[in-house]
Structure formats: C-alpha cells, structure tokens
Design an enzyme around this catalytic site. Structure first.
Site, PDB file in Angstrom:
ATOM      1  CB  THR A   1      37.101 -14.932  15.583  1.00 31.37           C
ATOM      2  OG1 THR A   1      35.718 -14.653  15.731  1.00 31.37           O
ATOM      3  CG2 THR A   1      37.300 -15.805  14.373  1.00 31.37           C
TER       4      THR A   1
ATOM      5  CB  SER B   1      34.599  -9.190  22.157  1.00 29.77           C
ATOM      6  OG  SER B   1      33.991  -8.792  20.964  1.00 29.77           O
TER       7      SER B   1
ATOM      8  CB  THR C   1      36.633  -7.944  15.642  1.00 31.63           C
ATOM      9  OG1 THR C   1      35.587  -8.845  15.262  1.00 31.63           O
ATOM     10  CG2 THR C   1      37.975  -8.495  15.205  1.00 31.63           C
TER      11      THR C   1
ATOM     12  CB  THR D   1      34.590   2.934  14.657  1.00 31.00           C
ATOM     13  OG1 THR D   1      34.594   4.089  15.482  1.00 31.00           O
ATOM     14  CG2 THR D   1      33.173   2.428  14.538  1.00 31.00           C
TER      15      THR D   1
ATOM     16  CB  THR E   1      28.137  13.855  14.668  1.00 35.74           C
ATOM     17  OG1 THR E   1      27.489  13.599  13.415  1.00 35.74           O
ATOM     18  CG2 THR E   1      29.614  13.528  14.526  1.00 35.74           C
TER      19      THR E   1
HETATM   20  N1  ASP Z   1      32.020 -12.463  17.951  1.00 35.73           N
HETATM   21  C1  ASP Z   1      33.454 -12.437  17.933  1.00 35.73           C
HETATM   22  C2  ASP Z   1      33.931 -11.563  19.077  1.00 35.73           C
HETATM   23  O1  ASP Z   1      33.878 -10.371  18.990  1.00 35.73           O
HETATM   24  C3  ASP Z   1      33.950 -11.913  16.641  1.00 35.73           C
HETATM   25  C4  ASP Z   1      35.441 -11.780  16.554  1.00 35.73           C
HETATM   26  O2  ASP Z   1      36.197 -12.222  17.380  1.00 35.73           O
HETATM   27  O3  ASP Z   1      35.878 -11.188  15.582  1.00 35.73           O
HETATM   28  O4  ASP Z   1      34.345 -12.103  20.073  1.00 35.73           O
END
Ligand code: ASP
Length: 367
Positions: free
Chosen positions: A25, A70, A101, A178, A289
């Site tokens: 993004t 990603s 992300t 995470t 866990t």
């Molecule tokens: N779907 C996007 C990715 O992980 C979300 C992002 O970039 O935050 O590439």
C-alpha cells in the site's frame, strides 16, 4: 509503556541509504481520473515526498519489478531482497525496505536469519494508507525509517544494526513483531520484547535492547531455505484424521504446533501416538503458543509434560513467523536433526527469550 532509557540520535550527513521498494500500500497513489490505486513511479519519489530533498544524507532507490502485494511474498522474494542487500552492502550505510504490511513480520523474521552477522540497519516499513492519500501514514513511516537507518552513535557506528520494523512511532525487532491490527495505523507490536526505539519530537533508542554486532565476524548472506514446513493450529475438537493427514504430508520436515496457553495440547492417546510416530520419522515438532504474550513452558502442566516426553521441542516465546523462518533456514542448511533441535532452543538473532532468561529479566508486562 515501559520506561525507555534513550539517547539522542546523531544523523550522519555523509550516510548513504538504499531504499528498496517491494510493493504494498505504501507506494500507491490514486489515479486522479479513475480513482484506482496504482503503484507510483519511484523515479518521481521526490515529487511525492519533497521532504526527501531536505535530508542531509543521500537516498538511492531500487524498485522490485514487478512490485508485489505482500500476500504474494515467498522465499524467492526474500532471496531477491538479500541479493540486493548483498550486492550493495559495502556501498550503503543502511537499508530501508518498503513492504506491504500483511506479511512484513514474516519477511522481517526471514531476513533476520538470512543476513547473518549484520552490521548495518535493515529497516522494514510500510503504511496502512497509500502515500498519495491525504491522511497517509506513509510519509511519517518512511521519513523516520530513513532517519533511523542513517543514525550513528558517538563512535560512528549505526545505532540499529539489526533487522527491524518501524511503524507508527515504534521501532521493533523484526523477528519479534506481529501484525496485530488490520485497520489502525498501529499495525505492529512486539508482545514479548520491548520496543527498541520510539519516535516523537525526537527519535529515541533503547540501546540495551538492540543487538551489538560482532565486528570481527564477516556478514554472511544466506539463500538456502527449505519450505517443507507446516503450521498446525490446535482447537477443541480437532479430529484424528486431520492431525494424521498433516503429520503425513509428503516430504514434510517440520511441524509448528500452535498450542494452548503455556504450550498445552490434548492428552488423548491418539494425539500423543501420532506425535510420537512423527518424531520417530525425524519430523521436527516445535511448540508455539497461540497466546500472543508469554511463552511455552512444557513443565507447567501435565499436558505439556506429555508433549515434551513425546519429543516435541519448545519454541519458548517465539512468534510463529520467527519459528517458521528459523526452521526454513536451519533445515535449508542441512544441519542434522539433533543440531536443529538444539539451535531451535538458542536465540540466534534475539528471536526468543528462554525460560531462565525470562525469570531473570522480566520483560513481560513492561510493554
Ligand atoms: N495488502 C497490502 C500488502 O500487504 C497491505 C499493505 O500494504 O498494508 O501488500
């Protein structure tokens, strides 16, 4: 939030930073005619981010072709990132990887093991809103990540010579992070390790939690990863045929069992028999866990003791992302099984806190 004993950063005006845009993004802008989000042309980075011209250090960039959401990342993309870093290692003071992300924590974990004896910062960042949106978090994340990558200590050494994630004011060890929020700007957290830095009116670092490289050791770039690993998440009612099918996947070499609480699993004899059988077939079984905070202690309850007796090894307080990456690299390097089991219990790049360390230094609850 815990108390941070931080120091003022010293930005090195001669620093050279390499920005590696993989996708996600962060690098999107809205097409003014269609309204559709498109990857913006990084050649024109400074048009969108004129702030970059005000840096006292230089920033070059490399753009993945094609750029990727990603969710499409796989070990070949990690290898590509490692290759870019290896090829440019001597020419740059630090690296900032722009990444979606969704799987950033997996990539950060993988890079932390693939870049052995790292002496320079490799900082991953991204954004929840595209750089071309008015309320974007991209500018702040990118600008601060670049500053951190260029920061040196009083001896002229990089302050954060490890793989980290910078996101919404927090700098985190990459293999402890995470993604925990799909909507808000604070998308990442390291539940089992303190933040290693924080940005506000200044950028502060908590240096006792940052890795110190052994300058005498050469940086080694690793490319061999084995993908024959599976994650088995337990839930009440999990059926024998399901467990059996997972443990008998053709070619499987390791299974991460996501257990309950401090590492507990059902005590039915069929379950333990299946586990024992897999261990006998040299499948490595690692206990992680499902709780985001705290770790595995297989001596606490009978259900954990039985797993340990069956040959399951503790993943302590590792994230699933870190455990996966660590198994991929250890199995990929053909260590023998006993060696891998020993190394899984030892922190290689700060990815776990063993039980005895946890008792000595209570990092939990401070965050
Ligand atoms: N779907 C996007 C990715 O992980 C979300 C992002 O970039 O935050 O590439």
């Amino acid at each position: 939030m815990h108390f941070l004993s931080m120091q003022d950063p010293m930005i090195d005006s001669n620093a050279r930073i390499l920005l590696i845009y993989t996708g996600g993004t962060i690098g999107m802008v809205e097409n003014p005619e269609s309204g559709i989000l498109e990857t913006f042309n990084f050649e024109h980075l400074t048009n969108h981010l004129p702030e970059l011209k005000r840096f006292k250090f230089s920033v070059d960039n490399i753009v993945f072709n094609p750029t990727l959401d990603s969710a499409r990342m796989n070990p070949d993309h990690w290898r590509k990132m490692v290759k870019v870093i290896e090829d440019n290692y001597n020419d740059y003071d630090g690296f900032v990887v722009l990444h979606g992300t969704d799987t950033m924590a997996y990539t950060a974990s993988a890079l932390s093991f693939m870049l052995q004896n790292l002496t320079k910062p490799v900082i991953l960042t991204g954004a929840q809103l595209p750089i071309g949106k008015l309320r974007t978090d991209a500018k702040e994340n990118l600008i601060t990540a670049l500053e951190i990558a260029a920061d040196k200590d009083e001896m002229g050494n990089p302050i954060v010579p490890e793989v980290s994630i910078f996101f919404q004011n927090y700098l985190m060890r990459g293999n402890r992070a995470t993604k925990m929020n799909a909507d808000n700007f604070n998308a990442f957290k390291t539940f089992n390790y303190p933040y290693i830095g924080q940005s506000g009116v200044k950028i502060w670092y908590d240096r006792k939690y940052i890795l110190t490289p052994d300058e005498g050791k050469k940086t080694i770039f690793h490319y061999r990863l084995d993908e024959n690993i599976v994650v088995l998440k337990l839930f009440p009612g999990i059926a024998e045929n399901v467990v059996e099918a997972v443990l008998n996947i053709k070619g499987i070499k390791a299974v991460i069992v996501e257990t309950y609480g401090s590492g507990n699993a059902p005590m039915e004899s069929w379950f333990l028999d299946r586990i024992r059988d897999a261990v006998r077939r040299d499948i490595i079984i690692v206990n992680i866990t499902q709780c985001p905070i705290g770790g595995v202690d297989m001596q606490r309850y009978e259900t954990g003791v039985e797993l340990a007796k069956a040959g399951v090894i503790s993943g302590f307080d590792m994230t699933t992302e870190a455990a996966l990456a660590k198994l991929m690299i250890l199995i990929g390097h053909n260590y023998d099984i006993d060696d891998i089991k020993i190394r899984m219990r030892i922190p290689l790049v700060g990815e776990l806190t063993r039980l005895e360390d946890r008792q000595n230094e209570r990092v939990y609850g401070k965050i």
